[in-house]
Motif scaffolding. Structure first.
Motif, short mmCIF file in Angstrom:
data_model
loop_
_atom_site.label_atom_id
_atom_site.label_comp_id
_atom_site.label_asym_id
_atom_site.label_seq_id
_atom_site.Cartn_x
_atom_site.Cartn_y
_atom_site.Cartn_z
N ALA A 97 60.93 73.59 120.48
CA ALA A 97 59.67 73.66 119.74
C ALA A 97 58.60 72.76 120.81
N GLY A 98 57.75 73.13 120.88
CA GLY A 98 56.68 72.17 122.02
C GLY A 98 56.27 70.98 121.25
N LEU A 99 56.24 70.97 119.70
CA LEU A 99 55.92 69.80 118.83
C LEU A 99 56.65 69.96 117.67
N MET A 100 57.02 68.73 117.40
CA MET A 100 57.49 68.71 115.90
C MET A 100 56.67 67.80 115.11
N THR A 101 56.44 67.76 113.73
CA THR A 101 55.45 67.23 113.07
C THR A 101 56.16 66.29 111.85
N GLY A 102 55.26 65.07 111.59
CA GLY A 102 55.55 64.12 110.67
C GLY A 102 54.49 64.14 109.47
N ALA A 103 54.42 63.37 108.46
CA ALA A 103 53.55 63.35 107.67
C ALA A 103 52.30 62.69 108.07
N ARG A 104 51.07 63.06 107.85
CA ARG A 104 49.69 62.48 108.22
C ARG A 104 49.62 62.86 109.76
N GLN A 105 50.16 63.88 110.07
CA GLN A 105 49.93 64.16 111.63
C GLN A 105 48.74 65.04 111.57
N GLN A 106 47.95 64.87 113.10
CA GLN A 106 46.99 65.52 113.32
C GLN A 106 47.29 66.06 114.47
N VAL A 107 47.10 67.47 114.72
CA VAL A 107 47.29 68.41 116.12
C VAL A 107 45.83 68.95 116.20
N SER A 108 44.94 68.71 117.37
CA SER A 108 43.70 68.97 117.32
C SER A 108 43.28 69.31 118.99
N ALA A 109 42.63 70.40 119.04
CA ALA A 109 42.29 70.67 120.65
C ALA A 109 42.97 70.76 121.59
N SER A 110 44.26 71.07 121.03
CA SER A 110 45.42 71.29 122.02
C SER A 110 45.90 72.68 122.39
N CYS A 111 46.50 72.84 123.91
CA CYS A 111 47.05 73.94 123.98
C CYS A 111 48.49 74.23 123.85
N LEU A 112 49.09 75.04 123.12
CA LEU A 112 50.51 74.96 122.55
C LEU A 112 50.90 76.10 123.09
N ARG A 113 51.63 76.50 124.53
CA ARG A 113 51.58 77.75 125.14
C ARG A 113 52.79 77.85 125.53
N ASP A 114 53.45 79.15 125.33
CA ASP A 114 54.87 79.72 126.23
C ASP A 114 55.72 78.70 126.04
N ASN A 115 56.09 78.11 124.95
CA ASN A 115 57.16 77.32 124.70
C ASN A 115 58.26 78.41 123.93
N GLY A 116 59.61 77.97 124.29
CA GLY A 116 60.92 78.86 124.10
C GLY A 116 61.19 79.28 122.62
N GLN A 117 60.50 78.55 121.79
CA GLN A 117 60.77 78.86 120.10
C GLN A 117 59.41 78.78 119.59
N TYR A 118 59.04 77.59 119.43
CA TYR A 118 57.77 77.51 118.48
C TYR A 118 56.75 76.56 119.26
N GLY A 119 55.66 76.97 118.95
CA GLY A 119 54.38 76.03 119.65
C GLY A 119 54.53 74.65 118.66
N ILE A 120 54.60 74.65 117.36
CA ILE A 120 54.86 73.68 116.32
C ILE A 120 56.02 74.13 115.49
N ASN A 121 56.66 73.01 115.15
CA ASN A 121 58.00 73.26 114.18
C ASN A 121 57.43 72.03 113.26
N GLY A 122 56.95 72.50 112.14
CA GLY A 122 56.64 71.61 111.27
C GLY A 122 57.66 71.23 110.16
N TYR A 123 58.71 70.28 110.47
CA TYR A 123 59.78 70.28 109.75
C TYR A 123 60.52 68.75 110.08
N LYS A 124 60.77 68.06 109.01
CA LYS A 124 61.53 66.78 108.93
C LYS A 124 62.55 66.86 108.12
N GLU A 125 63.79 66.48 108.75
CA GLU A 125 65.04 66.56 107.97
C GLU A 125 65.24 65.53 106.99
N GLY A 126 65.48 66.24 105.79
CA GLY A 126 65.80 65.55 104.60
C GLY A 126 64.40 64.86 103.93
#
Length: 505
Positions: free
Chosen positions: A174-203
């Motif tokens: 994934a290009g980018l993982m996320t946590g709580a209160r995260q802001q992702v804006s005006a960005s290019c998430l391009r041609d990554n092998g699995q995800y552009g964004i993986n909104g996952y936090k273990e546990g």
């Protein structure tokens, strides 16, 4: 990491303990003219990026591209809340696979015009660690090789990160993982092998996520569904156990697989003003999740690859462009709405329209629940859903992820088969379930779930505009109706809707 199965059956789930309280206020809006087109501009971020400052901000630490590892070393040597300015040029880390930048709380990373952090296919991660409230702006991050299900930026899903005007491209995982209160804006998430964004936090669950004004394009270059059939481990952006998310104003296109996919105990999503187009699979999947507003989106030319593939195999399931799978409105879980409301969207020349689906055999403690030891947000202890107990209230209802309280209105659905290049099975709306068969002690066997999703769980279409030869699947895959049968007794769907069957045929 976790493996997931496609469509209705994701595998081992996160361990959750959600109270499902977000405190978000309602966002009512005036009812539009039926079928009104959304006024949605396209976020052309990748081709028209914003440039960072040409000079170092006051007080910033300057990072030199000519010194390998300079960024990681200066981060280590500086106190929290330091601003780093990366000079123009290609910045590199030390060559070990785990060499990465480990920010401190409040650190800010700003790229000058032409600043690139390049992993050279050697480093797995660019930015990791658990420090909160880190900001990354105007920086290109590329050629990192994160493993499957892991991410390059914010690898450890720290909270409060801000990613703005960034390019995260050509990475594995994934290009980018996320946590709580995260802001992702005006960005290019391009041609990554699995995800552009993986909104996952273990546990843990993720609260208060904002994804706004990004271009999410061409992801899943490693084609994981082919490598691991049925893994359900691809999308432009995928979200797991996110409680409160605003996904707005993004251009999500040409991803190999689904565009956006919310999978497993998500709640309180607002998905609005996006352009979602030309993805190989569904534009949007909302699966075993709760309470969402989906409005003002332009959705076009999606699902041509996966939809046609299923039709060519002779599969009569209505694989949809907007797929609501075991998801519904639930008033007992706090959100800005107690429905899944889908309105004021334009769906044009996709393979199929909207499908509401509920598997009769998928519930807590069932073999078909590939989430194994985990359950709905209403029953935290899966093992309560056992023989005898599950057959009575409240567990009979609460042990299921139910497709209920879905309100589909004031949308425009356009289909021209000469554009989609199809002759059959690309023209369907659906509300259906399978015939329940297992396990032996299941209280949902037979047609109970199919009857419920079709007649008693408050799922309805109304006040929509249809252009083209649409058909409607109800109860199960064998019942395919025309518009008159769909509106008539006993289903009485699409009151107030209009149908131009001749157009686009």
């Amino acid at each position: 990491m976790i493996k997931w199965r496609h469509w209705a059956l994701p595998a081992a789930l996160l361990a959750l303990a959600l109270s499902a309280a977000t405190g978000c206020e309602s966002t009512p809006s005036a009812r539009p003219k039926p079928g009104a087109a959304p006024s949605t501009s396209v976020a052309r971020v990748c081709a028209q990026p914003s440039a960072g400052p040409a000079k170092a901000p006051a007080g910033a630490v300057t990072v030199d591209p000519g010194v390998v590892g300079d960024l990681a070393a200066k981060t280590l040597d500086s106190p929290p809340n330091t601003t780093f300015w990366l000079r123009p040029g290609t910045h590199r880390l030390e060559p070990g696979p785990y060499d990465q930048v480990l920010p401190k709380e409040g650190d800010v990373y700003i790229g000058a015009p032409g600043a690139v952090l390049d992993g050279r296919k050697k480093n797995q991660y660019a930015f990791g660690g658990t420090a909160p409230d880190v900001t990354i702006r105007y920086l290109t991050v590329q050629h990192f090789v994160a493993p499957h299900d892991e991410g390059v930026v914010n690898h450890d899903s720290a909270d409060g990160w801000v990613i703005e005007h960034a390019k995260i491209q050509y990475n594995s995982g994934a290009g980018l993982m996320t946590g709580a209160r995260q802001q992702v804006s005006a960005s290019c998430l391009r041609d990554n092998g699995q995800y552009g964004i993986n909104g996952y936090k273990e546990g843990d669950s993720i609260r208060g996520l904002v994804v706004e004004g990004n271009e999410i394009v061409g992801n899943n270059t490693d084609d994981w569904e082919r490598r691991q059939p049925g893994c359900g481990c691809t999308a432009g952006a995928k979200f797991w156990a996110v409680n409160g998310a605003d996904i707005r104003g993004n251009w999500v296109h040409d991803n190999r697989g689904a565009g956006l996919w919310a999978d497993t105990n998500n709640n309180d999503f607002l998905i609005e003003d996006n352009v979602i187009e030309a993805n190989d699979g569904a534009a949007l999947i909302y699966e075993i999740s709760y309470n969402a507003i989906i409005r003002n989106n332009t959705i076009r030319r999606n699902n041509w690859v996966e939809g046609r593939g299923s039709a060519d195999r002779g599969d009569d399931f209505p694989y949809a462009t907007v797929y609501v799978s075991e998801s519904g409105g639930e008033p007992r879980i706090r959100a800005r709405t107690d429905e899944i409301e889908i309105y004021r969207n334009v769906l044009e020349n996709n393979w199929n329209g909207i499908t509401l689906w509920e598997s009769a055999d998928r519930f807590c403690n069932s073999p078909a629940n590939t989430s194994s030891d985990y359950c709905t947000l209403l029953v935290r202890d899966t093992h309560r859903c056992k023989q005898s107990a599950i057959a009575t209230a409240p567990l009979y209802a609460d042990c299921r992820w139910k497709t209920q309280r879905v309100d589909i209105h004031d949308n425009r659905f356009v289909l021209d088969k000469s554009v989609v290049h199809c002759t059959a099975r690309c023209d369907r709306m659906a509300v259906l379930a399978n015939y329940g068969t297992s396990p032996d002690w299941s209280p949902y066997k037979g047609e109970r779930v199919a009857e419920a999703i079709t007649r008693t769980q408050h799922n309805r279409w109304h006040d929509n505009v249809y252009v083209g030869p649409w058909k409607f699947v109800v109860h199960d895959t064998s019942r395919v109706l025309d518009s008159g049968q769909w509106q008539g007794t006993p289903y009485r769907q699409d009151a107030g809707s209009t149908f131009d069957v001749r157009a686009g045929g």
